[in-house]
Design an enzyme around this catalytic site. Structure first.
Site, PDB file in Angstrom:
ATOM      1  N   HIS A 262       0.873  -1.188   0.000  1.00  0.00           N
ATOM      2  CA  HIS A 262       0.000   0.000   0.000  1.00  0.00           C
ATOM      3  C   HIS A 262       0.905   1.231   0.000  1.00  0.00           C
ATOM      4  O   HIS A 262       1.535   1.550  -0.991  1.00  0.00           O
ATOM      5  CB  HIS A 262      -0.919  -0.057   1.210  1.00  0.00           C
ATOM      6  CG  HIS A 262      -2.015   0.970   1.220  1.00  0.00           C
ATOM      7  ND1 HIS A 262      -2.320   1.774   0.148  1.00  0.00           N
ATOM      8  CD2 HIS A 262      -2.892   1.320   2.197  1.00  0.00           C
ATOM      9  CE1 HIS A 262      -3.323   2.563   0.444  1.00  0.00           C
ATOM     10  NE2 HIS A 262      -3.699   2.321   1.692  1.00  0.00           N
TER      11      HIS A 262
ATOM     12  N   ASP B 203       2.966   6.044  -6.941  1.00  0.00           N
ATOM     13  CA  ASP B 203       4.136   5.823  -6.100  1.00  0.00           C
ATOM     14  C   ASP B 203       5.451   5.858  -6.876  1.00  0.00           C
ATOM     15  O   ASP B 203       6.482   6.251  -6.337  1.00  0.00           O
ATOM     16  CB  ASP B 203       4.026   4.470  -5.379  1.00  0.00           C
ATOM     17  CG  ASP B 203       2.966   4.470  -4.308  1.00  0.00           C
ATOM     18  OD1 ASP B 203       2.832   5.495  -3.618  1.00  0.00           O
ATOM     19  OD2 ASP B 203       2.261   3.454  -4.166  1.00  0.00           O
TER      20      ASP B 203
ATOM     21  N   HIS C  75      -2.260  -1.324 -10.876  1.00  0.00           N
ATOM     22  CA  HIS C  75      -3.159  -0.851  -9.836  1.00  0.00           C
ATOM     23  C   HIS C  75      -4.380  -1.757  -9.792  1.00  0.00           C
ATOM     24  O   HIS C  75      -4.827  -2.266 -10.825  1.00  0.00           O
ATOM     25  CB  HIS C  75      -3.588   0.597 -10.116  1.00  0.00           C
ATOM     26  CG  HIS C  75      -4.175   1.284  -8.928  1.00  0.00           C
ATOM     27  ND1 HIS C  75      -5.504   1.184  -8.600  1.00  0.00           N
ATOM     28  CD2 HIS C  75      -3.605   2.056  -7.972  1.00  0.00           C
ATOM     29  CE1 HIS C  75      -5.729   1.879  -7.502  1.00  0.00           C
ATOM     30  NE2 HIS C  75      -4.590   2.418  -7.098  1.00  0.00           N
TER      31      HIS C  75
END
Length: 373
Positions: free
Chosen positions: A219, A309, A258
């Site tokens: 996460h 990210d 994702h």
């Protein structure tokens, strides 16, 4: 758990008016506003106000909100003492989890400290908690958390980290990243906050639950793992060869793909642009080219696109932010989204209690301990 419901993928578990994620495979909106418009035209403080209070602030409301957040940066002496006691070797996410829990004992949710007051307080002082601990253990300095002329969360964070006025491009990069990370529907940490809130627990407990979920590399911790990967290479060619080797070994490459987005992550190109801009002035700006090399191979070989990210890693790095502080920045931002979800859960609450498919032994007789082999 059956394959069909693995990780609750595709299962609708509730209603929300806060955000939409992955509509038509690509979109992201906060209360109806497109993420591209928010990133280009607003500030994190505006977005936090939007999420916490339900609408974009007018000019006077925004100014008042910023002033309120500035006044809320100070830390109680008891919390400072705790931060000095926490070992300097622990992960910064553990510091935030513990520090926010401690604040909850000092300023517990009561008539004096309402839930909205606590939300604003946490948005304002989480950078103070993180950097008081960081500077004390890294540089043996007790920073004065009120002593900054920076008016924004992004500028304040960079000032407290580096001890000097931040460059405008770096301030803007962090501000944009806070906007991009602020909210993302029923992700793992937000769902954890809602589950805790659904039990009737207090505001701080819901936030601490969320921090615990965010800490994991699957996460929030993915940006740290992405930076460790990127920093192994000096050129795009080295990166491409290295990633091919890792893929051949079935290694997981963090920062790609994702669960919800199927075509692209709409946040990725936004932060990629800021990473590229900062790379032009960075001593190790070649890391941006390395990142693009990794992105190319991941698409060519696996048809996986970078998520937020991945390019956040180099963007933060070019701002001089140490890698262990990447995920705490996620917390600084997502506090606004978590808070909005706690309010929403409380507004129409029902205890979240899913069922499971049992896969254990059939009913069997109990064997007295003397007869067990």
């Amino acid at each position: 758990m059956t394959a069909k419901t693995g990780g609750l993928e595709g299962i609708i578990v509730g209603d929300t008016a806060i955000s939409t994620v992955g509509k038509e495979g690509v979109g992201l909106t906060y209360r109806g506003y497109d993420i591209h418009d928010l990133a280009a035209q607003s500030s994190f403080e505006e977005v936090a106000y939007l999420l916490v209070y339900g609408q974009l602030p007018a000019l006077e409301q925004l100014q008042s909100y910023k002033e309120k957040l500035i006044k809320m940066r100070r830390l109680p002496n008891e919390l400072k003492l705790l931060l000095e006691t926490i070992p300097g070797s622990v992960h910064p996410m553990d510091v935030l989890r513990t520090g926010i829990s401690m604040l909850g004992t000092l300023e517990s949710e009561t008539a004096q400290y309402s839930s909205h007051q606590i939300a604003d307080r946490l948005i304002a002082c989480t950078p103070s908690i993180l950097l008081y601990w960081y500077q004390f253990h890294r540089n043996n300095v007790r920073i004065e958390t009120w002593n900054s002329e920076e008016k924004t969360i992004a500028g304040y964070f960079l000032h407290m980290l580096h001890g000097k006025k931040p460059e405008e491009d770096q301030r803007k990069t962090v501000d944009v990243s806070l906007i991009l990370y602020a909210e993302h529907e029923f992700n793992a940490s937000t769902f954890a906050a809602r589950v805790t809130s659904s039990t009737g627990s207090d505001f701080y407990s819901a936030i601490v639950s969320a921090i615990g979920a965010l800490r994991g590399p699957l996460h929030g911790g993915a940006n740290e793992e992405a930076m460790r990967l990127i920093s192994q290479f000096k050129t795009a060619e080295q990166a491409e060869a290295g990633i091919r080797e890792l893929l051949a070994k079935k290694a997981k490459i963090m920062g790609f793909g994702h669960r919800v987005y199927k075509i692209s992550d709409p946040r990725s190109d936004i932060i990629k642009g800021w990473s590229q801009k900062l790379s032009a002035q960075a001593r190790d700006g070649y890391l941006f080219a390395v990142s693009e090399g990794i992105e190319k191979i991941m698409w060519d070989e696996k048809k996986l696109f970078p998520n937020l990210d991945f390019y956040s890693a180099t963007a933060f790095h070019f701002c001089g932010i140490p890698t262990p502080l990447f995920t705490p920045i996620f917390v600084m931002s997502r506090l606004s989204g978590w808070s909005a979800h706690v309010f929403e859960q409380r507004g129409n609450n029902r205890l979240i209690r899913p069922e499971a498919t049992y896969t254990g032994p059939a009913p069997r007789p109990f064997i007295p301990i003397q007869e067990r082999g």
